[in-house]
Each structure stands twice: as structure tokens, then as C-alpha cells.
Design an enzyme around this catalytic site. Structure first.
Site, PDB file in Angstrom:
ATOM      1  CG  LEU A  23      -3.457   4.317 -11.167  1.00 47.91           C
ATOM      2  CD1 LEU A  23      -2.240   3.763 -10.427  1.00 47.91           C
ATOM      3  CD2 LEU A  23      -3.228   5.784 -11.563  1.00 47.91           C
ATOM      4  CG  ASN A  34      -2.986  -1.352  -4.112  1.00 50.82           C
ATOM      5  OD1 ASN A  34      -2.975  -0.277  -3.488  1.00 50.82           O
ATOM      6  ND2 ASN A  34      -4.074  -2.098  -4.223  1.00 50.82           N
ATOM      7  CG  HIS A  65      -7.020  -5.354  -1.408  1.00 46.66           C
ATOM      8  ND1 HIS A  65      -7.877  -4.371  -1.857  1.00 46.66           N
ATOM      9  CD2 HIS A  65      -7.790  -6.409  -1.094  1.00 46.66           C
ATOM     10  CE1 HIS A  65      -9.113  -4.832  -1.822  1.00 46.66           C
ATOM     11  NE2 HIS A  65      -9.089  -6.069  -1.368  1.00 46.66           N
ATOM     12  CG  ASN A  82      -0.703   1.056   4.786  1.00 46.70           C
ATOM     13  OD1 ASN A  82      -0.117   0.067   5.214  1.00 46.70           O
ATOM     14  ND2 ASN A  82      -2.029   1.168   4.788  1.00 46.70           N
ATOM     15  CG  MET A 104      -9.163   6.266  -1.990  1.00 41.53           C
ATOM     16  SD  MET A 104      -9.213   4.485  -1.698  1.00 41.53           S
ATOM     17  CE  MET A 104     -10.970   4.205  -1.808  1.00 41.53           C
ATOM     18  CD  GLU A 151      -2.313  -4.011  15.786  1.00 40.03           C
ATOM     19  OE1 GLU A 151      -1.813  -5.154  15.937  1.00 40.03           O
ATOM     20  OE2 GLU A 151      -3.046  -3.468  16.621  1.00 40.03           O
TER      21      GLU A 151
HETATM   22  C1  GRF Z   1      -5.670   0.873   3.896  1.00 42.77           C
HETATM   23  O1  GRF Z   1      -6.543   0.034   4.577  1.00 42.77           O
HETATM   24  C2  GRF Z   1      -5.250   0.265   2.608  1.00 42.77           C
HETATM   25  O2  GRF Z   1      -5.121  -1.120   2.662  1.00 42.77           O
HETATM   26  C3  GRF Z   1      -6.389   0.633   1.695  1.00 42.77           C
HETATM   27  O3  GRF Z   1      -6.730   1.944   2.092  1.00 42.77           O
HETATM   28  C4  GRF Z   1      -6.371   2.145   3.439  1.00 42.77           C
HETATM   29  C5  GRF Z   1      -5.471   3.323   3.479  1.00 42.77           C
HETATM   30  O4  GRF Z   1      -5.122   3.694   4.788  1.00 42.77           O
HETATM   31  N1  GRF Z   1      -5.998   0.465   0.317  1.00 42.77           N
HETATM   32  P1  GRF Z   1      -3.934   4.708   5.038  1.00 42.77           P
HETATM   33  O5  GRF Z   1      -4.222   5.969   4.248  1.00 42.77           O
HETATM   34  O6  GRF Z   1      -2.656   4.055   4.608  1.00 42.77           O
HETATM   35  O7  GRF Z   1      -3.963   4.962   6.496  1.00 42.77           O
END
Ligand code: GRF
Length: 205
Positions: A96, A110, A112, A16, A93, A175
Site C-alpha cells: 500500500l 497487519n 506477519h 486469519n 498481498m 496457530e
Molecule cells: C498468514 O501467514 C499471514 O501471516 C501472512 O499471510 C498468511 C495469510 O494466511 N501475511 P490466511 O489467508 O490468513 O490464511
């Protein structure tokens, strides 16, 4: 108008984060990814950010032991040092505390991997399959003290297939994530998304 300075907070692979970095390469994108912070020194996303010439910082929660306040102060210091306007959590992870969340209230998003308010927390794809839902997806929301409960900025769904496994579903949802996070961040940076205008109670009007 000058670009907003954004920090992306990661703990892992950072796909992301990469989607946000790629989006920010467009001249008309209102954001510059000015900093990537990881709480884990070995997060693969850090190398990618460095390759892109983006400043990185490691704030290792393990060095702080039980001292969550110390960890969050160090995080906050890094953000201020880099004159950050907005924060994007992207697979970060750590929970906070209300102190940190209030400081960045209305300025922190964030992503999710579920259609909130369904499936807050972890293992969302497994739980979606177990629940037998027809549709699943991803959500970008403002961060409020309660986990995965903030006002929604962007959400997109997909049809769950009969033969989906946790892995196939995760891949298709990812995606979506990579599409909606840049969109949500643009909306925030352009003033089209705010906690107050979301129509939900985000604690901080
Ligand atoms: C993603 O699925 C996000 O939605 C979740 O953790 C994952 C992180 O993936 N919170 P990346 O590190 O962005 O590849």
C-alpha cells in the site's frame, strides 16, 4: 459502547480473517467484522465471509493496471461506504502506498508470520530455518509506509524443532497468528494500543 466496524483485507484463503470473524461472535468482543475486501476475485476467503453473512467487496488490482492510485481510491471508497473504523490486513498481498497508509494511520493492523523485526517480507519460515534460529513466531503490528516496520501490538514465539520443515513450522506459527490477531484487534478497539503509545516512532504522532 457500540462496536467498532472493522474491514478485513485478504488475497487468499483467509484463515486469519476467519479467526477474527469467530472472535467477533462473542458478545463482549468490541468489534464487528463489517466488511471483507479482496483484491482477488477468486480468493477462497470470500466464500467463507459470505457464508457468515458478512458484506464483501472485490477491488481487483488487475482492473487498474498500473494505476495504483485508482486501485487505492476504490479501496478507500469501499471502506468509507461501509463506515469502517479499523482495517486488518490478513494475507493481503498488495503493498500500500504512503497515501493510503497515512489515511489509515493508527487504524490499520497487519499480521506477519515472523518475529519482527526479524524476517520482514516473504518466505519467512524458509528463511528462519535457513538462519537456524531457535525461536520463531508471529507479529501483529501497525501499518506504516515502510513494509513490516510498524510498531508492534502483539507477538508470540515458539521453539523451532530440529525436524521442523517449512510446512510444520508454518502450521504451528499459524496457530499463534489465529490467537494473537483477535487479541491485538481487541486492544486497538479498546484504545489500549495506539501508534503514539507504542513507544516507537510510527511517523504519525
Ligand atoms: C498468514 O501467514 C499471514 O501471516 C501472512 O499471510 C498468511 C495469510 O494466511 N501475511 P490466511 O489467508 O490468513 O490464511
Amino acid at each position: 459502547m457500540s462496536k467498532k466496524r472493522v474491514a478485513v483485507l485478504i488475497s487468499g484463503r483467509g484463515s486469519n480473517m476467519t479467526a477474527l470473524i469467530e472472535a467477533a461472535k462473542a458478545d463482549d468482543y468490541p468489534v464487528e467484522i463489517a466488511l471483507v475486501v479482496s483484491n482477488r476475485p477468486e480468493a477462497p476467503g470470500l466464500a467463507r465471509a459470505r457464508r457468515e453473512g458478512i458484506a464483501t467487496a472485490i477491488v481487483d488490482h488487475q482492473e487498474f493496471g498500473e494505476d495504483r492510485e485508482g486501485f487505492e481510491h476504490a479501496l478507500d471508497d469501499a471502506l468509507h461506504k461501509h463506515r469502517i473504523d479499523f482495517v486488518c490486513l490478513a494475507g493481503f498481498m498488495r503493498l500500500l502506498s504512503p497515501w493510503f497508509v497515512q489515511r489509515w494511520s493508527g487504524k490499520m493492523l497487519n499480521i506477519h508470520p515472523a518475529l519482527l523485526p526479524q524476517f520482514k517480507g516473504l518466505h519467512t519460515h524458509r528463511r528462519a530455518l535457513q538462519a537456524g534460529v531457535n525461536r520463531h513466531g508471529a507479529t501483529v503490528h501497525f501499518v506504516v509506509p515502510e513494509m513490516d516496520a510498524g510498531p508492534i501490538v502483539e507477538q508470540e514465539s515458539l521453539a523451532v524443532r530440529q525436524d521442523d520443515t517449512e510446512e510444520t513450522l508454518a502450521a504451528r506459527v499459524l496457530e499463534i497468528e489465529h490467537r494473537i490477531y483477535p487479541r491485538a484487534l481487541r486492544a486497538l478497539a479498546e484504545g489500549r494500543a495506539s501508534i503514539a503509545s507504542s513507544g516507537e516512532d510510527g511517523n504519525t504522532h
